[in-house]
Design a protein around this motif. Structure first.
Motif, short mmCIF file in Angstrom:
data_model
loop_
_atom_site.label_atom_id
_atom_site.label_comp_id
_atom_site.label_asym_id
_atom_site.label_seq_id
_atom_site.Cartn_x
_atom_site.Cartn_y
_atom_site.Cartn_z
N GLN A 37 0.47 3.92 1.61
CA GLN A 37 0.40 4.48 2.93
C GLN A 37 -0.56 3.57 3.88
O GLN A 37 -1.46 3.03 3.15
CB GLN A 37 0.28 6.04 3.05
N ALA A 38 -0.53 3.88 5.17
CA ALA A 38 -0.94 2.91 6.17
C ALA A 38 -2.18 3.54 6.68
O ALA A 38 -2.20 4.57 7.21
CB ALA A 38 -0.30 2.46 7.29
N CYS A 39 -3.44 2.88 6.17
CA CYS A 39 -4.97 3.60 6.59
C CYS A 39 -5.06 3.32 8.15
O CYS A 39 -4.45 2.18 8.61
CB CYS A 39 -6.16 2.92 5.99
N GLY B 258 -5.91 -7.27 -1.39
CA GLY B 258 -4.89 -6.78 -0.69
C GLY B 258 -5.03 -6.25 0.70
O GLY B 258 -6.26 -6.33 1.09
N GLY B 259 -4.27 -5.27 0.99
CA GLY B 259 -3.24 -4.47 0.18
C GLY B 259 -3.92 -3.61 -0.90
O GLY B 259 -5.21 -3.56 -1.07
N THR B 260 -3.11 -3.27 -2.00
CA THR B 260 -3.58 -2.33 -3.15
C THR B 260 -3.00 -3.00 -4.37
O THR B 260 -2.11 -2.62 -4.90
CB THR B 260 -2.99 -1.02 -2.89
N CYS C 142 0.85 -1.20 0.07
CA CYS C 142 0.11 0.16 0.03
C CYS C 142 1.02 1.17 -0.07
O CYS C 142 1.94 1.17 0.47
CB CYS C 142 -0.92 0.18 1.18
N PHE D 238 -5.15 -5.40 7.99
CA PHE D 238 -4.81 -6.28 6.79
C PHE D 238 -3.37 -6.38 6.81
O PHE D 238 -2.46 -5.54 7.17
CB PHE D 238 -5.30 -6.08 5.37
N ASN E 63 -7.44 1.46 -5.55
CA ASN E 63 -7.73 2.73 -4.79
C ASN E 63 -7.97 3.59 -5.78
O ASN E 63 -7.39 3.88 -7.00
CB ASN E 63 -6.31 2.94 -3.99
N ARG F 151 -6.39 7.96 4.41
CA ARG F 151 -6.46 7.58 3.09
C ARG F 151 -5.50 8.31 1.97
O ARG F 151 -5.38 9.23 2.34
CB ARG F 151 -7.95 7.42 2.37
N PHE G 80 0.09 -5.95 4.89
CA PHE G 80 0.55 -5.15 3.78
C PHE G 80 1.80 -4.36 4.22
O PHE G 80 2.20 -4.26 5.54
CB PHE G 80 -0.33 -4.07 3.24
N TYR H 182 -7.19 2.58 10.28
CA TYR H 182 -7.93 1.38 10.92
C TYR H 182 -7.54 0.12 10.45
O TYR H 182 -8.23 -0.72 10.85
CB TYR H 182 -9.36 1.83 10.45
N CYS H 183 -6.50 0.02 9.53
CA CYS H 183 -6.68 -1.21 8.75
C CYS H 183 -5.53 -2.43 9.52
O CYS H 183 -4.39 -1.84 9.73
CB CYS H 183 -6.05 -0.97 7.42
S1 SF4 Z 1 -5.37 -2.42 2.63
FE1 SF4 Z 1 -6.59 -1.06 1.86
S2 SF4 Z 1 -7.48 -0.23 3.89
FE2 SF4 Z 1 -5.55 -1.24 4.30
S3 SF4 Z 1 -3.60 0.19 4.38
FE3 SF4 Z 1 -4.02 -0.60 2.30
S4 SF4 Z 1 -5.18 0.66 1.02
FE4 SF4 Z 1 -5.58 1.16 3.32
#
Ligand code: SF4
Length: 375
Positions: free
Chosen positions: A13-15, A59-61, A11, A20, A94, A131, A22, A17-18
């Protein structure tokens, strides 16, 4: 029907709240794609003789992959698997990545379903979420994709942050409907411990909204989207006729799937396995082949029963008594029939022929009801 999931763990950048898996360093992207290509060879016998109906880049992105990288993965899958001619090919993207050039590239790759992570139309909220795109980009990316001929588009929305209230949620839903997308996935924000939001919450710098308010937003969403031709086919998913996610529906229906890439999960009907959630370790173990890059568990009958109850109850297809009787021992089925009576009386569950589904009131308590049906 089977599917293949490919996890792209990068990704920009790190959102906040996320949680997952990455990395924000794209340094090993090429190496990681090579490892995924090797994993496709290593996993060749995972779905024997199965027709592949869906391929999903998540993902990820995944929109950070170059055309060549995506092409190489798809080429190998098509070469080694029996992929249906009209398979659903989804790629999560994204909004900031969806330039005209990128969209042309995705068309050339024959990606036929875009999952766009809009999350919000509120500038302040997007900044708070960290975001990588603006509210304007959220909307314009969908329009650009539609102009480029993508019809099957799904968007992600998050509700339940401190910015959420009924008035602005109505505006968000109206905007989403006006975009004329065919599918919407919408999640209640959860505060995960190992995230920036979780950290700030622990320090009392952030607050969670209460359940009552969340429920109000959830019911408003069902109401508004159903009035606009969306079918609420899974607790967090709404699709127009003919546009349900085939890939995710297969998960919920217990179909088999192969997961490639770090942290990806696979299911073959009897066991579940999951790859290591670390890019460097994944790359190393795939190339050296002397240490396993995944863990595996064989599911017991009890686990399979509980999983079926949990996932099916969340869907429009519900829990089928015939399926329970054909696949599980009579004690489990008896337990289920004893427990479910209470929910029918409370009008949180309805029975139609042999199928049990949640009522609108029941949808607010889906996980709680499922957990009480567990054996
Ligand atoms: S996986 Fe999606 S929500 Fe999570 S940090 Fe990456 S872009 Fe943001």
């Amino acid at each position: 029907m089977s599917g293949i999931y490919i996890h792209i763990p990068f990704c920009k950048q790190a959102c906040h709240y996320c949680d997952f898996h990455f990395s924000t360093s794209l340094q090993n992207k090429g190496l990681l794609v090579n490892s995924i290509l090797s994993e496709i060879d290593l996993r060749l016998n995972y779905l024997p003789n199965k027709k592949i109906e869906s391929i999903y880049f998540g993902g990820g992105t995944p929109s950070l992959l170059s055309e060549k990288e995506t092409f190489l993965i798809l080429e190998k899958i098509y070469k080694l698997y029996n992929v249906s001619k009209d398979a659903e090919i989804t790629l999560e993207c994204n909004p900031d990545d969806l330039t005209d050039e990128k969209l042309k590239e995705l068309k050339r790759l024959e990606v036929n379903r875009l999952s766009i992570g809009l999350q919000s139309f509120d500038e302040e909220e997007l900044i708070w979420m960290n975001r990588a795109h603006t509210a304007k980009e959220s909307e314009s990316s969908v329009k650009r994709a539609q102009d480029r001929g993508f019809e099957n588009i799904t968007i992600d929305l998050i509700y339940g942050s401190k910015f959420s209230n009924l008035a602005n949620w109505k505006k968000t839903l109206n905007k989403a409907i006006a975009l004329d997308v065919k599918h919407i996935s919408s999640y209640n924000l959860t505060i995960e411990e190992k995230t920036k939001l979780g950290h700030d919450f622990k320090l009392k710098k952030e607050v969670a909204i209460d359940d009552e308010k969340s429920s109000e937003l959830f019911l408003e969403m069902i109401n508004r989207l159903e009035k606009n031709n969306f079918i609420h086919y899974e607790i967090s998913n709404f699709g127009q006729e003919g546009f349900f996610s085939l890939h995710n529906s297969n998960y919920w229906k217990g179909e088999h799937y192969l997961g490639l890439g770090p942290s990806a999960h696979s299911f073959d009907g009897q066991s579940r396995q999951w790859n290591v959630s670390n890019n460097n370790i994944y790359i190393k173990r795939i190339s050296e082949k002397n240490e396993s890059y995944f863990e595996k568990e064989i599911l017991t009958e009890k686990e399979r029963f509980n999983e079926y109850v949990l996932t099916s109850l969340r869907t429009i297809w519900g829990i089928d008594l015939n399926y329970l009787s054909a696949n599980f021992n009579t004690e489990f089925v008896k337990h289920y029939l004893n427990q479910i009576e209470k929910y029918i009386k409370q009008e949180t569950v309805v029975i139609n022929d042999t199928t049990y589904t949640l009522t609108e009131k029941g949808k607010l308590f889906a996980d709680k009801i499922a957990s009480e049906l567990f054996v």
